[in-house]
Design an enzyme around this catalytic site. Sequence first.
Site, PDB file in Angstrom:
ATOM      1  N   GLU A   1      -4.280  -2.743  -6.747  1.00  0.00           N
ATOM      2  CA  GLU A   1      -4.577  -1.415  -7.312  1.00  0.00           C
ATOM      3  C   GLU A   1      -5.157  -0.474  -6.271  1.00  0.00           C
ATOM      4  OE1 GLU A   1      -3.939  -0.411 -10.308  1.00  0.00           O
ATOM      5  OE2 GLU A   1      -3.364  -2.284 -11.250  1.00  0.00           O
TER       6      GLU A   1
ATOM      7  N   ALA B   1      -5.476   1.877 -14.663  1.00  0.00           N
ATOM      8  CA  ALA B   1      -5.882   0.485 -14.410  1.00  0.00           C
ATOM      9  C   ALA B   1      -7.111   0.439 -13.505  1.00  0.00           C
ATOM     10  CB  ALA B   1      -4.729  -0.286 -13.801  1.00  0.00           C
TER      11      ALA B   1
ATOM     12  N   ASP C   1     -25.055 -17.911  -2.258  1.00  0.00           N
ATOM     13  CA  ASP C   1     -26.074 -18.291  -1.275  1.00  0.00           C
ATOM     14  C   ASP C   1     -27.358 -18.744  -1.994  1.00  0.00           C
ATOM     15  OD1 ASP C   1     -27.425 -18.261   1.319  1.00  0.00           O
ATOM     16  OD2 ASP C   1     -28.398 -16.449   0.580  1.00  0.00           O
TER      17      ASP C   1
ATOM     18  N   SER D   1       0.824  -1.217   0.000  1.00  0.00           N
ATOM     19  CA  SER D   1       0.000   0.000   0.000  1.00  0.00           C
ATOM     20  C   SER D   1       0.852   1.258   0.000  1.00  0.00           C
ATOM     21  CB  SER D   1      -0.922   0.014   1.230  1.00  0.00           C
ATOM     22  OG  SER D   1      -1.798  -1.077   1.188  1.00  0.00           O
TER      23      SER D   1
HETATM   24  C1  LIG Z   1      -3.145 -11.362  -7.669  1.00  0.00           C
HETATM   25  C2  LIG Z   1      -2.396 -10.084  -7.471  1.00  0.00           C
HETATM   26  C3  LIG Z   1      -1.822  -9.451  -8.566  1.00  0.00           C
HETATM   27  C4  LIG Z   1      -1.066  -8.267  -8.374  1.00  0.00           C
HETATM   28  N1  LIG Z   1      -0.456  -7.677  -9.463  1.00  0.00           N
HETATM   29  C5  LIG Z   1       0.414  -6.641  -9.251  1.00  0.00           C
HETATM   30  C6  LIG Z   1       1.188  -6.121 -10.337  1.00  0.00           C
HETATM   31  O1  LIG Z   1       1.041  -6.531 -11.491  1.00  0.00           O
HETATM   32  N2  LIG Z   1       2.115  -5.150 -10.075  1.00  0.00           N
HETATM   33  C7  LIG Z   1       2.298  -4.662  -8.820  1.00  0.00           C
HETATM   34  O2  LIG Z   1       3.159  -3.792  -8.646  1.00  0.00           O
HETATM   35  N3  LIG Z   1       1.562  -5.128  -7.769  1.00  0.00           N
HETATM   36  C8  LIG Z   1       0.630  -6.106  -7.958  1.00  0.00           C
HETATM   37  N4  LIG Z   1      -0.107  -6.618  -6.908  1.00  0.00           N
HETATM   38  C9  LIG Z   1       0.161  -6.117  -5.549  1.00  0.00           C
HETATM   39  C10 LIG Z   1      -0.961  -5.268  -4.989  1.00  0.00           C
HETATM   40  O3  LIG Z   1      -0.992  -4.022  -5.615  1.00  0.00           O
HETATM   41  C11 LIG Z   1      -0.741  -5.166  -3.459  1.00  0.00           C
HETATM   42  O4  LIG Z   1      -1.072  -6.428  -2.932  1.00  0.00           O
HETATM   43  C12 LIG Z   1      -1.577  -4.075  -2.827  1.00  0.00           C
HETATM   44  O5  LIG Z   1      -1.065  -2.806  -3.138  1.00  0.00           O
HETATM   45  C13 LIG Z   1      -1.642  -4.209  -1.295  1.00  0.00           C
HETATM   46  O6  LIG Z   1      -0.371  -4.362  -0.755  1.00  0.00           O
HETATM   47  P1  LIG Z   1      -0.085  -5.563   0.295  1.00  0.00           P
HETATM   48  O7  LIG Z   1      -0.630  -6.819  -0.268  1.00  0.00           O
HETATM   49  O8  LIG Z   1       1.348  -5.486   0.618  1.00  0.00           O
HETATM   50  O9  LIG Z   1      -0.962  -5.219   1.564  1.00  0.00           O
HETATM   51  P2  LIG Z   1      -0.596  -4.155   2.766  1.00  0.00           P
HETATM   52  O10 LIG Z   1      -0.161  -2.843   2.171  1.00  0.00           O
HETATM   53  O11 LIG Z   1       0.335  -4.870   3.697  1.00  0.00           O
HETATM   54  O12 LIG Z   1      -2.007  -3.991   3.415  1.00  0.00           O
HETATM   55  C14 LIG Z   1      -2.583  -4.987   4.267  1.00  0.00           C
HETATM   56  C15 LIG Z   1      -3.848  -4.398   4.915  1.00  0.00           C
HETATM   57  O13 LIG Z   1      -3.500  -3.215   5.671  1.00  0.00           O
HETATM   58  C16 LIG Z   1      -4.316  -2.134   5.256  1.00  0.00           C
HETATM   59  N5  LIG Z   1      -3.570  -0.885   5.362  1.00  0.00           N
HETATM   60  C17 LIG Z   1      -2.320  -0.602   4.878  1.00  0.00           C
HETATM   61  N6  LIG Z   1      -1.988   0.653   5.175  1.00  0.00           N
HETATM   62  C18 LIG Z   1      -3.045   1.198   5.837  1.00  0.00           C
HETATM   63  C19 LIG Z   1      -3.316   2.484   6.397  1.00  0.00           C
HETATM   64  N7  LIG Z   1      -2.443   3.493   6.330  1.00  0.00           N
HETATM   65  N8  LIG Z   1      -4.512   2.678   7.025  1.00  0.00           N
HETATM   66  C20 LIG Z   1      -5.424   1.667   7.078  1.00  0.00           C
HETATM   67  N9  LIG Z   1      -5.223   0.447   6.568  1.00  0.00           N
HETATM   68  C21 LIG Z   1      -4.052   0.216   5.951  1.00  0.00           C
HETATM   69  C22 LIG Z   1      -4.689  -2.453   3.807  1.00  0.00           C
HETATM   70  O14 LIG Z   1      -5.874  -1.768   3.416  1.00  0.00           O
HETATM   71  C23 LIG Z   1      -4.889  -3.962   3.885  1.00  0.00           C
HETATM   72  O15 LIG Z   1      -6.168  -4.248   4.380  1.00  0.00           O
HETATM   73  C24 LIG Z   1      -0.925  -7.735  -7.071  1.00  0.00           C
HETATM   74  C25 LIG Z   1      -1.555  -8.360  -5.991  1.00  0.00           C
HETATM   75  C26 LIG Z   1      -2.300  -9.519  -6.185  1.00  0.00           C
HETATM   76  C27 LIG Z   1      -2.965 -10.173  -5.014  1.00  0.00           C
END
Ligand SMILES: Cc1cc2nc3c(=O)[nH]c(=O)nc-3n(C[C@H](O)[C@H](O)[C@H](O)COP(=O)(O)OP(=O)(O)OC[C@H]3O[C@@H](n4cnc5c(N)ncnc54)[C@H](O)[C@@H]3O)c2cc1C
Length: 392
Positions: free
Chosen positions: A372, A250, A345, A143
């Site tokens: 995204e 996107a 459901d 994120s």
């Molecule tokens: C199938 C798949 C394909 C993807 N494809 C790409 C790609 O092509 N290129 C690419 O670059 N990335 C890609 N991603 C990555 C995706 O963009 C990230 O998973 C996403 O940005 C979230 O990051 P994270 O999974 O590290 O979750 P985190 O950032 O660790 O977040 C975990 C939780 O904490 C919450 N959170 C985080 N910060 C805060 C805050 N400040 N306040 C409140 N809540 C917060 C989030 O909302 C979430 O619920 C892909 C992901 C998946 C699952």
Amino acid sequence: MGFKFQGVDFVHLDATFSEDELLVRRTARDFIEDNVIPIIEECYRTERFPRELVPVMGELGFFGATIDGYGCAGMSNVEYGLVMQEMERGDSGLRSFVSVQSALCMYPIYTFGSDEQKNTWLPAMASGEKLGCFGLTEPGFGSNPGGMTTVARKSGDEYILNGEKMWITSGSIADIAIVWAKVEDEDNKVRGFLVETDRPGFRAYEVHGKWSLRASVTSGLSLQDVHVPSSNLLPGTGGLKSPLMCLNQARYGISWGAIGAAMSCYDTALQYAKARKQFHNQPIASHQLVQDKLVWMVTEISKAQLLSLQVGRLKDAGTVGHQHISMAKRNNVWMALECARISRDILGANGITEDYPIMRHMMNLESVKTYEGTHDIHSLILGQHITGHGAY
Ligand SMILES: Cc1cc2nc3c(=O)[nH]c(=O)nc-3n(C[C@H](O)[C@H](O)[C@H](O)COP(=O)(O)OP(=O)(O)OC[C@H]3O[C@@H](n4cnc5c(N)ncnc54)[C@H](O)[C@@H]3O)c2cc1C
């Protein structure tokens, strides 16, 4: 067993679409019906991306569809949105592939690239001959991509890249990776690089064991002393704003795609409810509680269609803001996930099988909710926009 898709147009939006918009949608819908629906459950079960469909999609103009020239279709944003809706009615994995190829790879080359980069890559990517991936996320930074640790160091006429990227769609099938890195000699400014995936030191490995987006390739990327010529820097990039501009493109497509997944679930549930009989030999569609669920879904789908259409019209008029796109992505993916759960459901036990598309959509949408910009990150983007206070 599965039903033939009927479409969802409760508030007669079709009457407001131009002939071109309807033609583009019909083309995409027919493509999905003829090529994707027959194979998608097998692809999902076996964790297979249907790569054989890439040239067909290229031929139909689905890649970089809004770009003018370079062999691209030059569609309006609404037309492109309708394509994305139909793609995700087929499967979110297929829509993800098109989003990445178009919004996350061709868009930055077109927007930030040199003439040479555009001429080299865009025509080949429009036809599907060359595939791209977008490397922003890292194992430790999702994120908050501004924390990225991937770096680029200038050395003579080259840059040397080091770092790890994670969760990268199409990573292991891509010919070119758009890698976002902090440039050490430029005060750690984030910039984008074109990295050919056969360069020494570049490695892509597939992430297995996903229960979501199983028909899409997801990869990790490792860059260890990868040398690229200075001409591989995307010259127009500068700061985190550049990848965020790509994400905005996107996210717009995703807002339409989620409607497609929701339409698939609702349409299946409606047809099933009319056919399935329980108690007094009556179809379950005749029970008030089931009707309430169907009404909720068709209302939310109609609202989402109106929202994305308006955002698309704003985008075509050049007046869209990132906040409009955040609202559409956040709302429509949430709505679609709720529709998937409610539809599952309504189908009872049958809802958990691959005979119907619902469970697949539900599992896919869990990823779409996260990538995204997660649902909650979009709440923060919107919250900041309306209050003026950042709450990250
Ligand atoms: C199938 C798949 C394909 C993807 N494809 C790409 C790609 O092509 N290129 C690419 O670059 N990335 C890609 N991603 C990555 C995706 O963009 C990230 O998973 C996403 O940005 C979230 O990051 P994270 O999974 O590290 O979750 P985190 O950032 O660790 O977040 C975990 C939780 O904490 C919450 N959170 C985080 N910060 C805060 C805050 N400040 N306040 C409140 N809540 C917060 C989030 O909302 C979430 O619920 C892909 C992901 C998946 C699952």
